[in-house]
Design a protein around this motif. Structure first.
Motif, short mmCIF file in Angstrom:
data_model
loop_
_atom_site.label_atom_id
_atom_site.label_comp_id
_atom_site.label_asym_id
_atom_site.label_seq_id
_atom_site.Cartn_x
_atom_site.Cartn_y
_atom_site.Cartn_z
N PHE A 121 0.38 -1.23 -0.01
CA PHE A 121 -0.64 0.00 -0.02
C PHE A 121 0.25 0.72 -0.05
N PHE A 122 0.37 2.74 -0.97
CA PHE A 122 1.12 3.26 -1.10
C PHE A 122 -0.06 4.50 -0.08
N TYR A 123 0.10 5.45 0.85
CA TYR A 123 0.22 6.45 1.39
C TYR A 123 -0.11 7.26 0.59
N GLU A 124 0.43 8.37 0.20
CA GLU A 124 1.30 9.68 -0.51
C GLU A 124 1.55 8.25 -2.12
N ASN A 125 0.84 9.72 -3.38
CA ASN A 125 0.99 9.17 -4.41
C ASN A 125 1.31 9.85 -5.65
N PRO A 126 2.56 10.15 -4.89
CA PRO A 126 3.30 11.04 -6.03
C PRO A 126 3.65 10.37 -8.05
N LEU A 127 3.50 12.40 -9.08
CA LEU A 127 4.09 11.58 -10.79
C LEU A 127 5.28 11.39 -11.31
N VAL A 128 6.30 11.58 -9.40
CA VAL A 128 7.15 10.88 -10.16
C VAL A 128 8.36 10.39 -8.42
N SER A 129 8.84 9.90 -8.80
CA SER A 129 10.09 9.21 -8.02
C SER A 129 10.81 8.87 -7.81
N ASP A 130 11.94 9.08 -7.05
CA ASP A 130 12.77 7.90 -7.59
C ASP A 130 12.99 7.02 -7.03
N GLY A 131 11.99 6.32 -6.92
CA GLY A 131 12.25 4.85 -6.71
C GLY A 131 11.29 4.52 -5.39
N ASN A 132 10.75 3.75 -5.43
CA ASN A 132 9.80 3.78 -3.77
C ASN A 132 8.91 2.43 -3.63
N LEU A 133 8.70 1.71 -3.07
CA LEU A 133 8.14 0.34 -2.87
C LEU A 133 6.72 0.16 -2.01
N ARG A 134 5.35 -0.01 -2.50
CA ARG A 134 3.71 -0.05 -0.59
C ARG A 134 5.57 -0.69 0.26
N SER A 135 4.35 -0.28 0.87
CA SER A 135 4.57 -0.99 2.80
C SER A 135 4.03 -2.21 2.73
N GLU B 47 9.10 4.29 -16.15
CA GLU B 47 10.23 3.44 -14.76
C GLU B 47 11.32 2.65 -15.20
N ALA B 48 11.88 3.28 -14.71
CA ALA B 48 13.24 3.14 -14.71
C ALA B 48 13.60 1.15 -14.51
N ALA B 49 12.87 0.49 -14.58
CA ALA B 49 13.15 -0.87 -14.54
C ALA B 49 12.74 -1.47 -16.14
N ASP B 50 12.24 -0.73 -16.88
CA ASP B 50 12.32 -0.57 -18.33
C ASP B 50 13.51 -0.28 -19.20
N TYR B 51 14.03 1.06 -18.68
CA TYR B 51 15.49 0.86 -19.37
C TYR B 51 16.59 1.32 -18.74
N PRO B 52 17.04 -0.08 -18.45
CA PRO B 52 18.73 -0.63 -17.89
C PRO B 52 19.67 0.57 -18.65
N PRO C 103 1.26 0.94 -17.74
CA PRO C 103 0.28 1.75 -16.66
C PRO C 103 0.21 2.74 -14.88
N TYR C 104 0.70 3.90 -15.04
CA TYR C 104 0.51 4.84 -14.02
C TYR C 104 0.17 3.48 -12.15
N TYR C 105 -0.98 2.86 -12.32
CA TYR C 105 -1.04 2.36 -11.14
C TYR C 105 -0.02 1.21 -10.79
N ALA C 106 0.38 0.91 -12.68
CA ALA C 106 0.95 -0.63 -12.10
C ALA C 106 2.77 -0.48 -11.91
N TRP C 107 3.18 0.78 -11.48
CA TRP C 107 4.41 1.28 -11.44
C TRP C 107 4.54 0.89 -9.51
N ALA C 108 6.04 0.27 -9.02
CA ALA C 108 6.59 0.25 -8.07
C ALA C 108 5.78 -1.04 -7.60
N ASN C 109 5.77 -2.16 -9.02
CA ASN C 109 5.64 -3.50 -8.85
C ASN C 109 6.57 -4.50 -9.13
N ARG C 110 7.94 -4.02 -9.36
CA ARG C 110 8.93 -4.65 -9.98
C ARG C 110 9.91 -4.34 -8.97
#
Lengths: 678, 678
Positions: free
Chosen positions: A417-431, A605-610, A658-665
């Protein structure tokens, strides 16, 4: 807890007439609105397959037990045992701790209406017994004060969230009664509400809760019980906002309001900052308590509270008239949708450190607060505005928020779960859980309600607000019962087939929402626009014969005919990839574009840009993307593939998800708004 | 009916502390306002001698028995016997017939609080028994429908005045309980109100009565019983105005409203006229039902209904907050007092044939409708505005209306009544009764209430709103009990002595209203002005020592001190004769002037001009008048004597009498506004 037969989904799908019959047999009140459309409760809508089916299964199998586990582990239930003396450990959490448990139970009760699960039922029953055991003889029921001192139970209402707890208890109790037909929990809610009604109200105590919630919950309690005192009490609490409730009852006046004392002498930066924020909070109407609701025409303050308040106001117009509320709502809506909403439907910036609205057009992407609860509040509000006015623009915002700002709050696996949902991030994972559990428990209870957003009914109209695979049984005001089955892979694909099966051939309007995005505008305001606003032609067929797509002023195509079993409607909403620009006053998005397809906002998302320097990735001036389904990726998504420039110049292949799917890797940077070469 | 000891005036004057004691002993609720001043009920104020003492005696000795005689003779009481089957003759009157009887009983109950009269008590008791016997098991109690068909009892609410009857029953019941302490009538009122509350309200039936009255009555019932449902129901009825209540609930829209069918073919003038008026009634908001009350900013429609509506709105702000009501009230007040009120305080022109407000500044003197009931409604409204805001300008209008537009409705002998009160007449005499008895019964009940208009209380303030000989026992919010005795011949003389006797020496503000007329302006707007706006100096002494006269922004001089028994305040308001001009936009008064002295508007009457061609009587350009007391004339008046011109040129001696006193001699012409030579 036994389940009422009418709510067994298998019985429902087997028997077209079950609903009508059970509405007759059921003793439960369901007060009709005074104005606007009739809600189609999620209990009447079975989402299967498509986008939502698997998600609701995950919700049932993973999220709900996980939430209850976490809440039990954190002491939410033993707090009630402590109130009854059966537990001797320390009280856990804070004054609003109960609310999270009520929300999680509410989510479970929704889910049980579709996925029978004896173990879960037993578990919910057990927790409910422990909650109800703590109810005081006068009806009061909040574990914190039962333990900490009942003499103070109604003190400091603006700070202590008493009624916020109560409101979530009421909402849960209504769902318990809907699921089971049992009245024990609902009656406990009534006793609590009666207790409040005996203390607060005209000629009694004048006060309001700092965190709105009880107002919309009291409307639900009124609807479930038919008791107008609950509606009057909701109205009272709404009307009381903006007043000072001390020895005098007077309008709040920012000029004479007691401001926090300005620190003097050697002042630390932190003290200065604290003073400044306290001042702003007061000035900015953090609790939407700075003026009467009828005089509120600009959205300010805590975005979750605002959303709940506006929801209750819309309910009040729908169920009570409430002159003056609608003009205020109209202005608040225009202010939010036209100047204060992120492209994801998220609301609230970090500007005033109050989880609240910022200044118009000030929509920074990094410090976007966009609390998950605020997205939920926005969905609840837009849904109620749509019920009130029957206009698709509200469903447009609801859909946008649902698929983006809201859904990003929960992981695809259903236990992050995320509490905050910014539109740009250096990287974060749901708790996996958050101690201040408003967001996870709120996400847990909102998703099982999605079915209830899909349809609404007029006297002779069926409105289709969302496209989602599944079946629904609807009852029109005039008595006709209609079953509608949607077959679609929306939002991945814009083709929707609707099989219409009325109980007997009957005349009504089938009203199909033509989404704003399909007509060339991503939101119903000028806050965001598509680079190419020419929308491809929409296809529509009834029983295989082409029909003109002519939405009325309400944004819906009204298919007016005598419907009979076997009728099939096919809607085809082409889904080109759209480049999105923000209004020029949104400085944060200057020189940037975003990508959308259908109702979905995409991100990179950075994962797609090695191997690529992600921060220096930009889009070329002629960016071109196309959709590529990836059934194996991120629970099954359609990605966008196109061209980008690495190090601001070298062409590379670009992928957006999709934005909703970010931070799932793995943890990595993400952005929605991407710089574009001039 | 036994009288509660606390309401025996002799006990009251003998014992300073009786009131406080009885307030403790009495079980009767008296809900305090949420905001504004505390009302000082007429039961606490004994008007003796001076202007009002003899009038109240006449009221008790003549008007009340006369009113009951006429009502009994007309069948108002046998209608109830018919409902119980004890009378077999025909039903008399119309659907609102009960209301007149309730008003007359209410007047008797007020009067009995000051003039004990066992015969009257017995008579009232007897009538009340017959009324209560007709109450239906469900609480309903209107003789007309009990006889004509209970199945239709709540039909056509906008036309049939059901709740208007109910409201007057509630008001009467509250006074019965105040006088006697008995609860039988009050309980009957509660049963009736509960019956209504079970039918009307959110989620029940949405509708409003065409003639406002029940709204303010429900506030009284709430105050007397402490039951907030009655306040909520009043609010509901207020909020529901402006909506269409049919199969749909929607805002009234004049554009789509069903207009009366335009007569076609050979149309008589009368048909044409009827159509036109029906149209205007609809358009003009005859029932103040053309838009929500919070959106009403211009006074339109039936003036009595408007006054009762605005009174209830002011009550609602005072007892419930009701956001949005106060801005509407402020605008309505400015519209009435600044553009639509006669110099007498009368309201309503003949313009739209609807007993209602006309266009701004359109104030014709001959077709001035100025219904007696409308003047009463205006007094009730201004009193409530004053209670809400504690500002003298409302008392200014209240006083003006009371002494002129209202008092003209009743003869000096107490048994003659005007329905309309124009400001010019060819000659007319009051009727001994009027079959459509709203005005006589309303006049019968308003005069015994005058004592209740004299004072109001703040937490530590005693406000003196009117100057009238007599004594009052007041209880401040903080508990202090103060007796005030006024000795004055006001309005004939501007000298007022106030003896202040607190139970024990205590600090509070004695706030004396400095009337607008004493400061050089006849009304608190620019609608009328004195030719000479220089006001003579006002005198003020405390215990013989001169004190500065410095009214605060609220229009009251606040005498702030520690008051002790024996303190005496002397106020001297000089009363020169004033020549009054109307605003230049009031074409009806162009080239004309009126005469005022103190709060009294004067008129000339043909009886004082034998041998003079009255219509051609004008005032010279330099008119000069002086006051001459005439204790033997018209119950004791001060007349104005000065110079006039007969046949528009020959000097003659002129006499003007108070407007209220006209038509108490032989039938003859009268005018308030008199042409003045240029």
């Amino acid at each position: 807890m036994k389940m009422k037969s009418r709510l067994n989904p298998h019985a429902m799908t087997r028997n077209l007439f079950a609903l009508g019959l059970c509405l007759v047999l059921g003793a439960r009140a369901d007060m009709p609105p005074l104005r606007g459309l009739q809600e189609v409760n999620q209990a009447q809508v079975e989402l299967r397959g498509g986008f939502w089916g698997p998600r609701l299964k995950t919700q049932s199998a993973v999220t709900i037990p996980h939430a209850l586990d976490c809440l039990e582990a954190d002491g939410h239930v033993t707090n009630f045992d402590k109130a009854t003396g059966k537990f001797v450990g320390p009280l856990k959490g804070h004054h609003a701790f109960d609310s999270d448990l009520h929300k999680a139970l509410e989510g479970a009760l929704y889910s049980l209406q579709h996925f029978d699960d004896p173990k879960l039922r037993q578990r919910v029953d057990g927790i409910l017994d422990r909650i109800l055991a703590a109810q005081q003889p006068d009806g009061f029921l909040i574990s914190y004060w039962i333990d900490q001192g009942l003499d103070k139970k109604w003190d400091d209402l603006r700070l202590e969230h008493q009624m916020y707890n109560a409101g979530h208890f009421f909402e849960m109790a209504v769902e318990h009664n809907r699921l089971t037909g049992e009245t024990n929990v609902l009656n406990a809610a009534r006793r609590f509400a009666d207790h409040m009604d005996g203390i607060f109200g005209p000629g009694r105590r004048y006060d309001v809760d700092g965190h709105e919630e009880v107002e919309l919950a009291l409307v639900k309690l009124y609807r479930a019980t038919g008791e107008p005192r609950y509606l009057n009490l909701a109205r009272f609490f709404l009307d009381e906002r903006g007043y000072v409730h001390g020895t005098e009852h007077k309008l709040f006046d920012p000029k004479t309001a007691v401001m926090p004392v300005k620190p003097e002498g050697k002042v630390t930066q932190e003290q200065q900052r604290e003073f400044w924020h306290a001042r702003l909070r007061l000035r900015n109407g953090r609790m939407q308590d700075h003026k009467p609701v009828v005089d509120q025409h600009r959205a300010v303050g805590h975005a979750v509270r605002a959303g709940y308040l506006y929801s209750a106001m819309a309910d009040m117009v729908r169920f009570m008239g409430a002159p003056g509320y609608e003009p205020a709502l109209d202005d608040l809506w225009s202010d939010v949708v036209g100047r204060k909403m992120y492209l994801t439907g998220g609301i609230g910036t970090g500007q005033y450190d109050d989880e609240g609205f910022g200044d118009p057009y000030l929509l920074p992407n990094d410090s976007a607060y966009c609390e998950s609860c605020a997205a939920i509040a926005n969905v609840l509000w837009q849904h109620r505005m749509n019920l009130l006015k029957g206009q698709s623009r509200y469903a447009d915002v609801m859909e946008l928020t649902l698929y983006n700002g809201l859904l990003a709050g929960i992981s695809i696996a259903g236990n992050g779960f995320f509490y905050e949902n910014p539109l740009v991030s250096d990287g974060n994972l749901r708790s996996s859980w958050i101690g201040l559990a408003c967001c996870p428990s709120n996400l847990e209870r909102i998703l099982p309600q999605v079915g209830g957003l899909v349809y609404s009914c007029g006297p002779q109209q069926v409105y289709v607000n969302l496209y989602a695979a599944g079946e629904a049984t609807l009852k029109l005001d005039k008595g006709a019962v209609v079953k509608i089955a949607q077959t679609t892979d929306y939002p991945w694909d814009g083709r929707i087939q609707l099989a219409v099966t009325p109980e007997q051939a009957s005349k009504f309007d089938l009203c199909l929402r033509i989404p704003g995005w399909a007509l060339g505008h991503p939101v119903p305001s000028d806050l965001y626009r598509f680079a190419d606003s020419k929308a491809p032609a929409i296809g529509l067929k009834i029983n295989g014969r082409k029909t003109a797509v002519s939405p009325r002023a309400d944004g819906y195509v009204h298919l007016q005919r005598r419907w009979k079993a076997g009728d099939v409607v096919e809607l085809n909403l082409p889904m080109p990839v759209q480049i999105v620009h923000a209004h020029e006053q949104v400085l944060a998005d200057k020189g940037k574009v975003a990508l959308m397809r259908g109702p979905l906002v995409y991100c990179i998302e950075a994962a797609d840009y090695p191997g690529v320097d992600f921060p220096r990735l930009i889009l070329p001036s002629k960016a071109s993307f196309h959709a590529v389904p990836q059934p194996g990726l991120l629970g099954g998504v359609t990605v966008l593939e196109g061209n980008a420039l690495a190090d601001s110049q070298h062409p590379v292949k670009a992928t957006a998800i999709p934005y909703y799917a970010w931070a799932n890797r793995e943890k990595g940077a993400m952005k929605v708004w991407i710089d574009q070469a001039p």
